[in-house]
Enzyme design. Sequence first.
Site, PDB file in Angstrom:
ATOM      1  N   GLY A  96       0.825  -1.217   0.000  1.00 51.46           N
ATOM      2  CA  GLY A  96       0.000   0.000   0.000  1.00 51.46           C
ATOM      3  C   GLY A  96       0.849   1.253   0.000  1.00 51.46           C
ATOM      4  O   GLY A  96       2.082   1.195   0.040  1.00 51.46           O
ATOM      5  N   GLY A  98       2.667   3.525   1.490  1.00 48.06           N
ATOM      6  CA  GLY A  98       3.280   3.646   2.808  1.00 48.06           C
ATOM      7  C   GLY A  98       3.865   5.022   3.059  1.00 48.06           C
ATOM      8  O   GLY A  98       4.173   5.393   4.196  1.00 48.06           O
ATOM      9  N   ASP A 130       9.196   4.922   7.906  1.00 42.73           N
ATOM     10  CA  ASP A 130       8.990   6.243   8.508  1.00 42.73           C
ATOM     11  C   ASP A 130       8.108   7.165   7.662  1.00 42.73           C
ATOM     12  O   ASP A 130       7.863   8.304   8.028  1.00 42.73           O
ATOM     13  CB  ASP A 130      10.344   6.911   8.793  1.00 42.73           C
ATOM     14  CG  ASP A 130      11.193   7.053   7.539  1.00 42.73           C
ATOM     15  OD1 ASP A 130      10.666   6.813   6.425  1.00 42.73           O
ATOM     16  OD2 ASP A 130      12.382   7.410   7.671  1.00 42.73           O
ATOM     17  N   GLY A 131       7.677   6.675   6.493  1.00 44.73           N
ATOM     18  CA  GLY A 131       6.792   7.497   5.662  1.00 44.73           C
ATOM     19  C   GLY A 131       7.508   8.624   4.939  1.00 44.73           C
ATOM     20  O   GLY A 131       6.870   9.454   4.297  1.00 44.73           O
ATOM     21  N   ARG A 181       3.918  14.106  -7.350  1.00 39.55           N
ATOM     22  CA  ARG A 181       3.831  13.317  -8.578  1.00 39.55           C
ATOM     23  C   ARG A 181       2.475  13.519  -9.252  1.00 39.55           C
ATOM     24  O   ARG A 181       1.482  13.790  -8.575  1.00 39.55           O
ATOM     25  CB  ARG A 181       3.987  11.820  -8.271  1.00 39.55           C
ATOM     26  CG  ARG A 181       5.239  11.468  -7.530  1.00 39.55           C
ATOM     27  CD  ARG A 181       5.547   9.989  -7.654  1.00 39.55           C
ATOM     28  NE  ARG A 181       4.660   9.128  -6.862  1.00 39.55           N
ATOM     29  CZ  ARG A 181       4.933   7.847  -6.624  1.00 39.55           C
ATOM     30  NH1 ARG A 181       6.031   7.293  -7.103  1.00 39.55           N
ATOM     31  NH2 ARG A 181       4.111   7.107  -5.898  1.00 39.55           N
ATOM     32  N   ASP A 257       3.952  -4.451  -7.530  1.00 36.81           N
ATOM     33  CA  ASP A 257       3.385  -3.228  -6.934  1.00 36.81           C
ATOM     34  C   ASP A 257       4.016  -1.981  -7.544  1.00 36.81           C
ATOM     35  O   ASP A 257       3.551  -0.874  -7.289  1.00 36.81           O
ATOM     36  CB  ASP A 257       3.568  -3.231  -5.408  1.00 36.81           C
ATOM     37  CG  ASP A 257       5.017  -3.432  -4.995  1.00 36.81           C
ATOM     38  OD1 ASP A 257       5.607  -4.460  -5.364  1.00 36.81           O
ATOM     39  OD2 ASP A 257       5.568  -2.547  -4.315  1.00 36.81           O
ATOM     40  N   ASN A 258       5.049  -2.162  -8.350  1.00 39.30           N
ATOM     41  CA  ASN A 258       5.671  -1.014  -9.019  1.00 39.30           C
ATOM     42  C   ASN A 258       5.358  -1.017 -10.513  1.00 39.30           C
ATOM     43  O   ASN A 258       6.088  -0.414 -11.306  1.00 39.30           O
ATOM     44  CB  ASN A 258       7.187  -1.026  -8.802  1.00 39.30           C
ATOM     45  CG  ASN A 258       7.555  -0.719  -7.360  1.00 39.30           C
ATOM     46  OD1 ASN A 258       6.779  -0.090  -6.637  1.00 39.30           O
ATOM     47  ND2 ASN A 258       8.729  -1.141  -6.940  1.00 39.30           N
ATOM     48  N   ASP A 267       7.452   4.714  -9.763  1.00 36.31           N
ATOM     49  CA  ASP A 267       8.269   4.396  -8.589  1.00 36.31           C
ATOM     50  C   ASP A 267       9.760   4.312  -8.922  1.00 36.31           C
ATOM     51  O   ASP A 267      10.374   3.240  -8.907  1.00 36.31           O
ATOM     52  CB  ASP A 267       7.804   3.099  -7.914  1.00 36.31           C
ATOM     53  CG  ASP A 267       6.586   3.357  -7.024  1.00 36.31           C
ATOM     54  OD1 ASP A 267       6.007   4.451  -7.120  1.00 36.31           O
ATOM     55  OD2 ASP A 267       6.225   2.472  -6.231  1.00 36.31           O
TER      56      ASP A 267
HETATM   57  P1  AMP Z   1       9.092   0.478  -3.116  1.00 41.51           P
HETATM   58  O1  AMP Z   1       9.851  -0.779  -3.395  1.00 41.51           O
HETATM   59  O2  AMP Z   1       9.916   1.686  -2.788  1.00 41.51           O
HETATM   60  O3  AMP Z   1       8.138   0.784  -4.226  1.00 41.51           O
HETATM   61  O4  AMP Z   1       8.234   0.250  -1.785  1.00 41.51           O
HETATM   62  C1  AMP Z   1       7.599  -0.954  -1.430  1.00 41.51           C
HETATM   63  C2  AMP Z   1       6.608  -0.717  -0.301  1.00 41.51           C
HETATM   64  O5  AMP Z   1       7.252  -0.166   0.827  1.00 41.51           O
HETATM   65  C3  AMP Z   1       5.482   0.256  -0.648  1.00 41.51           C
HETATM   66  O6  AMP Z   1       4.334  -0.183  -0.012  1.00 41.51           O
HETATM   67  C4  AMP Z   1       5.984   1.558  -0.062  1.00 41.51           C
HETATM   68  O7  AMP Z   1       4.932   2.436   0.239  1.00 41.51           O
HETATM   69  C5  AMP Z   1       6.681   1.083   1.191  1.00 41.51           C
HETATM   70  N1  AMP Z   1       7.741   1.999   1.642  1.00 41.51           N
HETATM   71  C6  AMP Z   1       8.949   2.200   1.057  1.00 41.51           C
HETATM   72  N2  AMP Z   1       9.677   3.093   1.757  1.00 41.51           N
HETATM   73  C7  AMP Z   1       8.910   3.474   2.814  1.00 41.51           C
HETATM   74  C8  AMP Z   1       9.086   4.375   3.911  1.00 41.51           C
HETATM   75  N3  AMP Z   1      10.213   5.063   4.068  1.00 41.51           N
HETATM   76  N4  AMP Z   1       8.070   4.494   4.785  1.00 41.51           N
HETATM   77  C9  AMP Z   1       6.940   3.804   4.649  1.00 41.51           C
HETATM   78  N5  AMP Z   1       6.702   2.948   3.654  1.00 41.51           N
HETATM   79  C10 AMP Z   1       7.671   2.779   2.737  1.00 41.51           C
HETATM   80 MG    MG Z   2       6.629   1.112  -4.893  1.00 42.23          MG
END
Ligand code: AMP
Ligand code: MG
Length: 505
Positions: A96, A98, A130-131, A181, A257-258, A267
């Site tokens: 989701g 995040g 940490d969002g 974005r 998910d990407n 992403d």
């Molecule tokens: P990504 O591989 O960067 O596309 O991220 C995979 C998942 O991890 C997605 O659900 C992102 O929202 C979550 N995510 C990545 N980095 C963070 C972060 N720093 N804080 C919270 N969620 C994250």
């Molecule tokens: Mg992603």
Amino acid sequence: MNGTPPPSFSTSLRWTHRFHQLGQAFYTELGAEPLPNPHWVARSPDAALVLGWPAEWWQDPQALAVLSGQGQWPGMRCLASVYSGHQFGVWAGQLGDGRALWLGEVETPQGPMELQLKGAGRTPYSRGGDGRAVLRSSIREFLCSEAMAALGIPTTRALCITGSALPVQRETRETAAVVTRVAPSFIRFGHFEHFSNRGQLEELQALADFVIQHHAPECAQDENPYAALLEWVSRRTAMLMAHWQAVGFCHGVMNTDNMSILGLTIDYGPFGFLDAFDPHHVCNHSDHQGRYAYSQQPGVGYWNLYALGQALMPLINDTDIAVAALEVFKTEYPRAWAERLRAKLGLQVAHSDDVGLGTSLIHLMAQNRVDFTILFRRLGEFSSAAGAPNEALRSLFIDREAFDAWAQTYRLRLEREPEGAGPVRDAQRAQRMSQVNPSVVLRNHLAETAIRSAQDGDFGETEQLLKVLRQPFDDEIPGISRADMARYAGFPPSWAQQIEVSCSS
Ligand code: AMP
Ligand code: MG
């Protein structure tokens, strides 16, 4: 006195909330965790144009606050959406948004566009994260989104970056930033996988109907609209893979998910453009198996479509029809790749051995570790005259005899073009190829130089690099010095090999 607020463009924005209508199973409404004391880092004039916003939009009194998560423009309704996905080939369950916050859809001359803040704080889907997003990765995403768009490659867009001194811990301590974005939709393959995996078939169907209605209306006419949707996504994904391969772009984290349901590049994380050509190049330092190596990308695109197909099965309800929809990738990808390769070689008519000609060049490039971008750029200058040394090109190869043999085949092929060979034809071909083979791509070291300055508070290099990436086919750009152009278009420096890009962003 109770004066009216100054006229501002934000009051003229028209927000719609189509995604909200899907219902609460799809998202959580919430606000941002604001960046403290935000400042502007960068803005993209081209992305503002896509939105139909005035060039000075950012002087809106609330713009900086809103796009750093401190407030909302009237009409915005923020949410984080839920999705799942396969990461590195393994089912990862619920993921989701995040750290992405969906602001709503704004009306634009090109239809409604969704706006998202990336790095605006935790959501129910942060899973211990940490969002936040750091300045480094935000600059990379911002620059590459806009560079890809200028190359004519489908992508989400980046309107701006806001920054803050807020510390964020990654391998080292960095600072936080937020990228705004823009895309017609941020829906991913993983959104479909989420509801399918949980057996929430009503939601799965609502989501598919939503995408068909708003983005792929032609599928609605089909006898099996959901199979038509799968085919529609397969075509777009095939096109995207061909585009990536043709500019030497490695995404780095092609998890489901990407993957955008619209076939957009989405992403931007540990992506990279090939320097010295190695088909097995892995740009993501954390990808130990090389699952997402350059040469693997089209195959992974198909694998991901297969996962999407499985998710859609309860709606498609017929294995043969689903397989047929996926098979489209296997014809569309080679077709799209051949088309791109032919354009890169400057060929206007199709001959059956064109892909063989391009592939033999690519093999030679791999054996000689020739720079991908510079090779194709110099190929535009190829002289078809008998005995022409083509030294600028030839000197890129260690095995010069092998190059000479290839050049002879290429020369003969050019003679088979309806226009024939010769100096006038060479000049026309050079002109065409200079609009296909970019002079500048966002190589890691170029991003790194901009990032290091920005980390010291100087955003000038980010701004100048954006200016160049907006015109990637030009050798000269007003306001950019010859020395800088040579740096952007030239070979990477030796320190470029030491840059390690990982998932951490
Ligand atoms: P990504 O591989 O960067 O596309 O991220 C995979 C998942 O991890 C997605 O659900 C992102 O929202 C979550 N995510 C990545 N980095 C963070 C972060 N720093 N804080 C919270 N969620 C994250
Ligand atoms: Mg992603």
